[in-house]
Scaffold this active site. Structure first.
Site, PDB file in Angstrom:
ATOM      1  CB  CYS A   1      59.738  -9.259  19.715  1.00 38.39           C
ATOM      2  SG  CYS A   1      60.350 -10.907  20.061  1.00 38.39           S
TER       3      CYS A   1
ATOM      4  CG  HIS B   1      62.704  -6.234  20.636  1.00 38.24           C
ATOM      5  ND1 HIS B   1      62.397  -6.769  21.872  1.00 38.24           N
ATOM      6  CD2 HIS B   1      62.914  -7.288  19.810  1.00 38.24           C
ATOM      7  CE1 HIS B   1      62.428  -8.093  21.789  1.00 38.24           C
ATOM      8  NE2 HIS B   1      62.732  -8.430  20.556  1.00 38.24           N
TER       9      HIS B   1
ATOM     10  CG  ASN C   1      64.157 -11.270  22.377  1.00 44.35           C
ATOM     11  OD1 ASN C   1      63.148 -10.770  22.856  1.00 44.35           O
ATOM     12  ND2 ASN C   1      64.259 -11.556  21.089  1.00 44.35           N
TER      13      ASN C   1
HETATM   14  N1  COA Z   1      77.352 -20.944  20.579  1.00 46.17           N
HETATM   15  C1  COA Z   1      78.398 -21.199  19.758  1.00 46.17           C
HETATM   16  N2  COA Z   1      78.264 -21.273  18.422  1.00 46.17           N
HETATM   17  C2  COA Z   1      77.044 -21.069  17.913  1.00 46.17           C
HETATM   18  C3  COA Z   1      75.928 -20.819  18.705  1.00 46.17           C
HETATM   19  C4  COA Z   1      76.116 -20.767  20.095  1.00 46.17           C
HETATM   20  N3  COA Z   1      75.097 -20.493  20.946  1.00 46.17           N
HETATM   21  N4  COA Z   1      74.859 -20.652  17.908  1.00 46.17           N
HETATM   22  C5  COA Z   1      75.279 -20.805  16.653  1.00 46.17           C
HETATM   23  N5  COA Z   1      76.609 -21.082  16.640  1.00 46.17           N
HETATM   24  C6  COA Z   1      77.485 -21.315  15.503  1.00 46.17           C
HETATM   25  C7  COA Z   1      76.732 -21.732  14.276  1.00 46.17           C
HETATM   26  O1  COA Z   1      76.477 -23.120  14.279  1.00 46.17           O
HETATM   27  C8  COA Z   1      77.680 -21.329  13.166  1.00 46.17           C
HETATM   28  O2  COA Z   1      78.667 -22.311  13.066  1.00 46.17           O
HETATM   29  P1  COA Z   1      79.251 -22.723  11.620  1.00 46.17           P
HETATM   30  O3  COA Z   1      79.855 -21.458  11.080  1.00 46.17           O
HETATM   31  O4  COA Z   1      80.235 -23.789  11.947  1.00 46.17           O
HETATM   32  O5  COA Z   1      78.075 -23.205  10.837  1.00 46.17           O
HETATM   33  C9  COA Z   1      78.322 -20.063  13.711  1.00 46.17           C
HETATM   34  O6  COA Z   1      78.106 -20.085  15.118  1.00 46.17           O
HETATM   35  C10 COA Z   1      77.756 -18.791  13.141  1.00 46.17           C
HETATM   36  O7  COA Z   1      76.333 -18.867  13.179  1.00 46.17           O
HETATM   37  P2  COA Z   1      75.420 -17.720  12.682  1.00 46.17           P
HETATM   38  O8  COA Z   1      74.002 -18.170  12.787  1.00 46.17           O
HETATM   39  O9  COA Z   1      75.912 -17.215  11.360  1.00 46.17           O
HETATM   40  O10 COA Z   1      75.726 -16.599  13.781  1.00 46.17           O
HETATM   41  P3  COA Z   1      75.217 -15.139  13.857  1.00 46.17           P
HETATM   42  O11 COA Z   1      76.360 -14.242  13.943  1.00 46.17           O
HETATM   43  O12 COA Z   1      74.164 -14.862  12.805  1.00 46.17           O
HETATM   44  O13 COA Z   1      74.491 -15.116  15.252  1.00 46.17           O
HETATM   45  C11 COA Z   1      72.277 -15.072  16.168  1.00 46.17           C
HETATM   46  C12 COA Z   1      73.344 -15.913  15.503  1.00 46.17           C
HETATM   47  C13 COA Z   1      71.058 -15.944  16.428  1.00 46.17           C
HETATM   48  C14 COA Z   1      72.831 -14.573  17.493  1.00 46.17           C
HETATM   49  C15 COA Z   1      71.946 -13.881  15.264  1.00 46.17           C
HETATM   50  O14 COA Z   1      71.691 -14.321  13.950  1.00 46.17           O
HETATM   51  C16 COA Z   1      70.731 -13.116  15.729  1.00 46.17           C
HETATM   52  O15 COA Z   1      70.694 -12.594  16.821  1.00 46.17           O
HETATM   53  N6  COA Z   1      69.716 -12.965  14.863  1.00 46.17           N
HETATM   54  C17 COA Z   1      68.533 -12.239  15.158  1.00 46.17           C
HETATM   55  C18 COA Z   1      67.641 -13.139  15.918  1.00 46.17           C
HETATM   56  C19 COA Z   1      66.631 -12.397  16.699  1.00 46.17           C
HETATM   57  O16 COA Z   1      66.841 -11.295  17.123  1.00 46.17           O
HETATM   58  N7  COA Z   1      65.510 -13.053  16.906  1.00 46.17           N
HETATM   59  C20 COA Z   1      64.481 -12.554  17.715  1.00 46.17           C
HETATM   60  C21 COA Z   1      63.573 -11.736  16.925  1.00 46.17           C
HETATM   61  S1  COA Z   1      62.535 -10.843  17.988  1.00 46.17           S
END
Ligand code: COA
Length: 326
Positions: A113, A253, A283
């Site tokens: 990215c 980004h 993204n």
């Molecule tokens: N819908 C509903 N629930 C979801 C889900 C979805 N699409 N994806 C994950 N969950 C659940 C998880 O299983 C977890 O459940 P649990 O508490 O029972 O285990 C809960 O939601 C929280 O998950 P978590 O991973 O802690 O959520 P988060 O707030 O960190 O959000 C992302 C997840 C991926 C959105 C976030 O971490 C993120 O954006 N990270 C950066 C990733 C990124 O930018 N990557 C690209 C790099 S260029």
């Protein structure tokens, strides 16, 4: 002093829109969850066999037309992508063929990215050193083909698209003032597409284990992103001896609205000075900044003389930043 300057922009998004409600029918998720945790409402996904070079071609055609240039006026094509047409030849060579840019050399750049700002770094160095005169730099991704549509933690995040810029040298007091790039291979496991390379070549096993799809540790990536983006953005301002208050627009980004908000806050930039289109496209990896830059310019958010700060992070991990005076 000669420096690179973006003289034209273009972007292209596939027509097909996939909303959060569409995803509710594929995986266990909800529009509320996706909106709250990411800021994404919908994304574009190719549905007619379009490839990264097809999207790159459309974005490039627009940028060339706006600059009043012909493809043969370009002497280098760089395509930043992690979802290219094939492992080789490069997507840049396919783009060269489609454009008929017969006077150009062409290569791809993989910094996930951060690829577009890495490309800006390379292009601006080649212009400054007078090794190239006019560079077409494109970020183009068809990430949807590498998305695991059974994995709710990743499939909600990504989208397809392309953005292109043309870079020339200028002696004026504007252009690409500086570019800064960083990486940490120790964090390579955080975002990967494990299959298809020499480590896990395509096989029945690699397919059964879903290795040809993106894997990500979202939580950890999130934390590293906010820390590294803040640090590199501050470093960019310091390198140019400029206060954050003089920035007219931050173009980050578009990975997650919460990462965008957290970084803007740490830079003391009000959210009105931040360009956001993540709700429409998700993204789009290396395409996200050039698409945002094009939209910002076309909608009048960027004017001559403005200081624009770009910042990105991605797989590698890589992160990067640039200060541009428009
Ligand atoms: N819908 C509903 N629930 C979801 C889900 C979805 N699409 N994806 C994950 N969950 C659940 C998880 O299983 C977890 O459940 P649990 O508490 O029972 O285990 C809960 O939601 C929280 O998950 P978590 O991973 O802690 O959520 P988060 O707030 O960190 O959000 C992302 C997840 C991926 C959105 C976030 O971490 C993120 O954006 N990270 C950066 C990733 C990124 O930018 N990557 C690209 C790099 S260029």
């Amino acid at each position: 002093m000669l420096r690179g300057r973006i003289i034209s922009t273009g972007s292209f998004l596939p027509e097909n829109v996939v909303t959060n409600y569409d995803l509710e029918r594929i995986v266990e998720t909800s529009d509320d969850w996706i909106t709250e945790r990411t800021g994404i409402k919908e994304r574009r996904v190719v549905n007619n066999g379009q490839t990264a070079s097809d999207l790159a071609y459309e974005a490039s055609r627009i940028a060339l037309k706006r600059a009043g240039l012909k493809p043969r006026d370009i002497d280098l094509i760089i395509v930043a992508t992690v979802s290219g047409d094939m492992p080789f030849p490069s997507t840049a060579c396919f783009l060269q063929k489609k454009l008929g840019a017969k006077n150009a050399a062409a290569f791809d750049l993989n910094a996930a990215c951060s690829g577009f700002i890495y490309g800006l770094h390379v292009a601006s160095g080649l212009i400054k050193s007078r090794m190239h005169k006019r560079i077409l730099l494109v970020g183009s991704e068809v990430i949807s083909k590498f998305t695991d549509w059974q994995d709710r933690t990743t499939c909600i995040l990504f989208g397809d698209g392309a953005g292109a810029v043309i870079i020339e040298g200028t002696q004026e007091k504007r252009g690409i003032y500086s570019t800064h790039i960083d990486s940490d291979g120790n964090l390579s496991e955080l975002i990967t597409l494990p299959g298809g390379g020499s480590m896990h070549p395509p096989s029945a096993d690699s397919i059964a284990n879903r290795l040809h799809f993106i894997k990500m540790n979202g939580n950890e990536t999130f934390k590293v992103a906010v820390r590294t983006l803040t640090e590199i953005a501050h470093r960019t301002l310091e390198a140019n001896n400029i206060e954050a208050s003089r920035i007219s627009l931050l173009i980050p980004h578009q990975a997650n609205i919460r990462i965008i908000q957290a970084t803007a806050k740490r830079l003391n930039l009000p959210i009105e000075k931040v360009f956001i289109n993540i709700h429409k496209y998700g993204n789009t990896s290396a395409a996200s900044i050039p698409i945002a830059l094009d939209e910002a310019f076309q909608t009048g958010r960027i004017k001559d003389g403005d200081y624009i700060l770009l910042e990105a992070f991605g797989g590698g991990l890589t992160w990067a930043s640039s200060l541009i005076r428009w």
